[in-house]
Write a protein that holds these residues in place. Structure first.
Motif, PDB file in Angstrom:
ATOM      1  N   PHE A 165      32.267  32.441 135.104  1.00  0.00           N
ATOM      2  CA  PHE A 165      31.866  33.716 135.690  1.00  0.00           C
ATOM      3  C   PHE A 165      30.701  34.347 134.931  1.00  0.00           C
ATOM      4  O   PHE A 165      29.705  34.760 135.521  1.00  0.00           O
ATOM      5  CB  PHE A 165      33.078  34.666 135.692  1.00  0.00           C
ATOM      6  N   TRP A 166      30.807  34.388 133.607  1.00  0.00           N
ATOM      7  CA  TRP A 166      29.767  35.042 132.803  1.00  0.00           C
ATOM      8  C   TRP A 166      28.488  34.217 132.768  1.00  0.00           C
ATOM      9  O   TRP A 166      27.388  34.764 132.674  1.00  0.00           O
ATOM     10  CB  TRP A 166      30.278  35.320 131.393  1.00  0.00           C
ATOM     11  N   LYS A 167      28.621  32.892 132.863  1.00  0.00           N
ATOM     12  CA  LYS A 167      27.429  32.035 132.926  1.00  0.00           C
ATOM     13  C   LYS A 167      26.619  32.369 134.180  1.00  0.00           C
ATOM     14  O   LYS A 167      25.399  32.497 134.140  1.00  0.00           O
ATOM     15  CB  LYS A 167      27.848  30.562 132.957  1.00  0.00           C
ATOM     16  N   ALA A 168      27.342  32.486 135.297  1.00  0.00           N
ATOM     17  CA  ALA A 168      26.661  32.816 136.551  1.00  0.00           C
ATOM     18  C   ALA A 168      26.058  34.213 136.483  1.00  0.00           C
ATOM     19  O   ALA A 168      24.933  34.440 136.941  1.00  0.00           O
ATOM     20  CB  ALA A 168      27.651  32.711 137.718  1.00  0.00           C
ATOM     21  N   ARG A 169      26.771  35.142 135.879  1.00  0.00           N
ATOM     22  CA  ARG A 169      26.259  36.517 135.751  1.00  0.00           C
ATOM     23  C   ARG A 169      24.979  36.565 134.921  1.00  0.00           C
ATOM     24  O   ARG A 169      24.078  37.365 135.184  1.00  0.00           O
ATOM     25  CB  ARG A 169      27.314  37.404 135.087  1.00  0.00           C
ATOM     26  N   SER A 170      24.888  35.674 133.924  1.00  0.00           N
ATOM     27  CA  SER A 170      23.700  35.668 133.068  1.00  0.00           C
ATOM     28  C   SER A 170      22.453  35.261 133.852  1.00  0.00           C
ATOM     29  O   SER A 170      21.340  35.673 133.524  1.00  0.00           O
ATOM     30  CB  SER A 170      23.910  34.724 131.878  1.00  0.00           C
TER      31      SER A 170
END
Length: 245
Positions: free
Chosen positions: A226-231
């Motif tokens: 999730f956070w990878k995509a948000r980055s």
């Protein structure tokens, strides 16, 4: 059937953004308590008690995003029709990693109700025996019942990726209001084979070899986390990027 998604917010079910320890990749555990209570324990710290007797939990929730068909490309999408960012996902209905990333996509859309549009590109792998049949059936459901039914059908296929048979393809299509006789005829005739081959060719032209392969406004990016995509979304959306709660 209730899932973790029904019992937690996006912010609760994902480890903190700066968490890098192995425990941050562990699963949320649970324990039933007396009085219809369920205690959720988050590996990265903290817990939450949910009252399973609350009638609100059983109410059917509306998805916070829209379903539609792009007027220019004629492709079904979910998300914001006027989005600044398009996520193009090359995946297969029997691919476990595609199914996992689709869960991430739902969380992204739950937070970011505007600004993101998601498009699914069929890229069934050879060793997924029913992957192509599933993709063909999904196209038939799309033609009959529209974008919402198409995405719900994909979700059903991915949730039952090891149980897909021709009979179940028809049963699941019927549950969404599609005519199973028409779906069977489309399957037998391989009516949408050319469309699937076009997706595969488009993927290969971009260098796709495995699934899922994800493109953010045409640039390949992370297909997990999730956070990878948000980055990746952060510089694309700028101030439009909403906070995770």
């Amino acid at each position: 059937r209730l899932t973790l998604r029904d019992l937690t917010t996006v912010g609760e079910r994902h480890a903190p953004e700066n968490c890098r320890r192995a425990i941050c990749r562990a699963r949320v555990t649970y324990q039933f308590k007396v009085g219809g209570k369920l205690e959720l324990k988050f590996p990265w710290g903290g817990s939450k008690t949910v009252d399973l007797t609350r009638p609100a939990l059983l109410r059917k929730k509306r998805t916070p995003w829209r379903y539609g068909v792009d007027k220019r490309t004629r492709r079904p999408f979910m998300g914001d029709p006027r989005a600044k960012v398009t996520l193009e996902i090359y995946g297969g209905v029997q691919c476990p990693f595609t199914a996992r990333f689709m869960g991430v996509v739902k969380d992204l859309l739950s937070v970011q109700k505007r600004g993101i549009k998601v498009v699914f590109m069929d890229f069934p792998l050879r060793y997924h025996r029913m992957g192509r049949r599933g993709a063909l059936a999904a196209r038939s459901v799309l033609a009959q019942k529209g974008a919402r039914a198409y995405w719900l059908y994909l979700e059903r296929l991915m949730a039952n990726k090891r149980r897909i048979t021709d009979a179940r393809l028809l049963t699941w299509a019927k549950a969404l209001g599609a005519d199973p006789t028409k779906v069977k005829a489309d399957l037998d005739a391989k009516k949408y084979e050319a469309a699937i081959q076009a997706d595969i060719a488009a993927g290969k032209a971009k260098g796709v070899k495995g699934t899922p392969s994800v493109y953010y406004n045409g640039t390949r990016g992370p297909h997990y986390g999730f956070w990878k995509a948000r980055s990746i979304l952060k510089p694309l959306l700028g101030r439009r990027l909403r906070k995770v709660r």
